[in-house]
Enzyme design. Sequence first.
Site, short mmCIF file in Angstrom:
data_model
loop_
_atom_site.label_atom_id
_atom_site.label_comp_id
_atom_site.label_asym_id
_atom_site.label_seq_id
_atom_site.Cartn_x
_atom_site.Cartn_y
_atom_site.Cartn_z
N GLY A 296 4.08 6.19 -5.31
CA GLY A 296 2.88 6.42 -4.54
C GLY A 296 3.07 6.02 -3.08
O GLY A 296 4.16 6.11 -2.53
N SER A 297 2.01 5.53 -2.47
CA SER A 297 2.04 5.24 -1.03
C SER A 297 2.91 4.05 -0.65
O SER A 297 3.10 3.77 0.53
CB SER A 297 0.62 5.01 -0.52
OG SER A 297 -0.12 6.22 -0.58
#
Length: 586
Positions: A296-297
Site C-alpha cells: 500500500g502507501s
Amino acid sequence: MKAHNPRERNPASFRWRVYLLFGLLACAAAGLIWRAVNLQLVDHGFLSSQGAARFSREVKITAHRGTITDRYGEPLAVSTPVDSIWTNPKELAAATDQIAPLARALQLDPQDLARRVTSNLDRDFLYLARHREPAEAEKVRRLEVPGVSLMREYRRYYPAGEIAGHILGFTDVDDAGQEGLELAFEHWLGGEDGAKRVIQDRYGRVVQDVDSIRAVRPGRDLVLSIDMRIQYLAYRELKAAIRLQRARAGSIVVLDVTTGEVLAMVNQPAFNPNDRDQMTAAVYRNRAATDMFEPGSAMKPFFVAAGLVSGKYDNHSIIDTSPGYIKIGSRVFDDEHGNLGRIDIATILAKSSNVGMGHIALSLEPQLIWTTLTQLGFGQVTEAGYPGESAGLLSNYSHWRPIGIFTMSHGYNISVTPLQLAHAYATLGAFGVKRPVSFLRVESAPAGQRVLDEGLSRELVGMLESVVIAEGATGRKAAIPGYRVSGKTGTAFKAAAGGYSTDLYMAVFGGVAPTSAPRLAAVVVIDEPSAGQHMGGDVAAPVFSAVVGGALRLLAVAPDQAIGGPADEQPSPPNARTPAHTVASR
C-alpha cells in the site's frame, strides 16, 4: 635275619614310574606350548575377530552443538545431554523374558516392542527410544538387559520459547538444523562427531576405552544481533495488537540503522520450538522474511525518492491535485480527502494523496523508478542469508504501463517482505547508505553502499515527519513522546481470486526514529484486522510507537524533542467512514 628295605626293593620299577611321570608332564607342557602357538599364530586372526565382534565396539562421540545467544550473551538455544536407548535385535530377541520389564521402563507397549525387535533381526542396531532424560535412562541401565545399550546424545532447548522461535528455527531429532538460523549456520553450530573403540561386557557396559578413531570437534557458539529486551517488547506488543484487532497474522522487524543489525523480528501466530507438536510449516515459517505482500502507501516514500533523484522535484515542489481525481485510460482514481488543490510533497505524504503521488510517478522515466527501487533493495533478497527469504516481486520497467506505474506508486503490483521493507526504511534513515542486513552482532558499523544522495535523503526523512505531526495526517498514532518520528502508513486490499478483496486488508506502518539522527527503523504489518479498524494509521502505527519508543529508551538514545512538542499532541480521531476505492491512500 636282615630286615627288608622297601626302598631297595624293585628300584627299576621306581625309576620307570619317575620317567613316565616326567614324560607325561613333558607331553602336557608340549601340548600347552603347541596350543598357545596355535592360538597365537594359527587361529589368532579368527579368534581376534570373534572376540572383537562380541566385545569390541566402535562408539560415536556426539559433538556438542554450539550455543546461540543474543547480543548480550543471553542463551537462546542450548544443547542438553540426553540418552538414547538402542539394541542389537538378535541379542534382545534371545532374552524374551526381558522385553516386558524393558517396555515398562521405557513406557512402551510390550507387544509393540517385541514386534519391533523380531521384525528387525537382520539388523545389528535398532533405536528403542530417543532423547530420554538421564534419570529415566538409568532405570533401563539397571535392568542389565542383554543387547541393550545407552548412547549419550544432545537435545536442543530454547529458553525463550516462542518469543524467538521464528528467528532461531529448530533442529531435528539428530540435532541438525532444519529451519531459521539453526539451518543457516549449521556449518558453524553443528561441529563434527568423533568415534572411539571400546570394550564392552555382555550387558553393553563400557569396560575399557581402546583407542580414539576420530577426534570430536564441538560446534562453535553463535552471537546474534538480536536484543532480547527489544525482542520481548516487540513480541508483547504485536501479540496484544493481533488479539485487539482480531487479526489473522502479523509481523514486526526492527533494524539498527547505524549497523544494519536485526534487533528484533517477531511474527504472530508464534510457535514454540520446544514443542514438536507445533511444528507445521504454516506455523513455523518466518513470515517476516518469507511472506510477500502489497504494502500500500508505505511504498510512496520510495517513489518520492525517485522523483527527488530525477531533479524534477524537491521539498518545495508544488503538485496540483485538482480536481481531486485522475483518469488513466478508462479508469478514474480519486483521493479520500477530495480535492486537495495545490499541495507540496510533504502534504502528499501526510494526506497520502494517491492523485498527487500518481502525478509524480507518471512524470518520471520508468527506468529511473526501477533503478531507484532496485538500489533500495526491492526485487531482491537482502544479504542476511536467511533460509527461504523471498525477493519480493518487482517486474522490469520494460513491462510497465501508465496504469501499472500509477498503482505501483501507492503500493499495488509490487510485492515486498517485511524484512525487505524495513531494510529500505533503514537505508532512508542512514541518509542514503544501504548497509547489509545482519542477524549476527557486528563489532563495528560496515561502510555500506551509498544509493541515495545524503542531502536528498535528509529532505525525504524530513518530509516523512509530516506524516506523524501534520494536522489530519495519517500516521499521528505513531508519535513517540520525546522523539521525532518519520514514517509512512499503508493500507492495501488483499489480492483474491479474480482481483482484490473488498473486506480484507493489510495494515502497515514503516518508519525511522529519532528523525534528527535515526537509530532505529521498523516495519509493522497486520494481516486482516477485523475488529472494526483496518487503516495502517489506526492498526499498525500504535504498535510502531510502543515498540520503537520502548526500544529507544532501552538503548538510551537521547530524546530529540521536548515532551509536549508537536509529535506529542493527541492524534485526530479517525474518519467514521472511508470510501472503499480510496483505502490504499492511507
